[in-house]
Write a protein that holds these residues in place. Structure first.
Motif, short mmCIF file in Angstrom:
data_model
loop_
_atom_site.label_atom_id
_atom_site.label_comp_id
_atom_site.label_asym_id
_atom_site.label_seq_id
_atom_site.Cartn_x
_atom_site.Cartn_y
_atom_site.Cartn_z
N LEU A 13 -8.16 48.84 26.53
CA LEU A 13 -8.99 47.93 25.46
C LEU A 13 -10.45 48.17 25.27
O LEU A 13 -11.06 49.00 25.94
N THR A 14 -10.66 47.65 24.22
CA THR A 14 -12.18 47.89 23.72
C THR A 14 -12.82 46.46 24.01
O THR A 14 -12.59 45.43 23.41
N VAL A 15 -14.06 46.25 24.48
CA VAL A 15 -14.92 45.37 24.49
C VAL A 15 -16.15 45.65 23.54
O VAL A 15 -16.78 46.62 23.72
N THR A 16 -16.34 44.56 22.67
CA THR A 16 -17.49 44.63 21.67
C THR A 16 -18.35 43.68 21.90
O THR A 16 -18.08 42.41 21.92
N ILE A 17 -19.75 43.88 21.74
CA ILE A 17 -20.89 42.91 21.70
C ILE A 17 -21.52 43.16 20.37
O ILE A 17 -22.22 44.30 20.21
#
Length: 146
Positions: A41-45
């Motif tokens: 998965l991709t974690v975005t801030i």
């Protein structure tokens, strides 16, 4: 209720320490610390006050984790944190990065447990364990990622 306070040193510049935390999160955040638990998965801030913090699975499903309060590279990142709850039950995380050259002190203050009422002490305890299981991944990433 007292905030959780953690402090440790990483062997890189504040610029690199901040970037690894805020922009390369997907590279080191373990799947067992996410909502979906899925690999890849991709974690975005999102790099601005009001920006979202979220995960996106390979299938495109998004799960909100929080909201950015301050994005001040390379010294400070603050956000509301509600990875497994409603935004109204969010706690607040503030991370500072101080140092020079190849040594940076990372300080995390996680507060707001009183907002959770009687669940506050247990959530604080669980988050203390969560941080303990997360930070070694981050420390290693500051060495591996640039």
């Amino acid at each position: 209720m007292e905030p959780l306070e953690l402090s440790f040193t990483v062997a890189c510049s504040p610029e690199r320490a901040f970037a690894v935390w805020a922009t390369k999160t997907s590279m080191w955040w373990p799947a067992d610390h996410t909502v979906s638990g899925e690999d890849g998965l991709t974690v975005t801030i999102e790099p601005r006050p009001g920006g979202r913090i979220y995960e996106r699975t390979r299938g495109g499903v998004e799960h909100d984790w929080g909201e950015v309060l301050a994005f001040e590279p390379p010294h400070r990142l603050a956000y509301l944190w509600h990875i497994v709850g409603d935004r109204s039950d969010a706690t607040e995380v503030e991370i500072t990065f101080t140092g020079t050259g190849d040594r940076t002190t990372v300080r995390i203050v996680h507060r707001g447990w009183e907002r959770l009422g009687t669940a506050g002490p247990e959530m604080r305890r669980r988050n203390h364990q969560g941080w303990a299981g997360l930070l070694d991944h981050y420390r290693q990433a500051t060495l591996d990622l640039g």
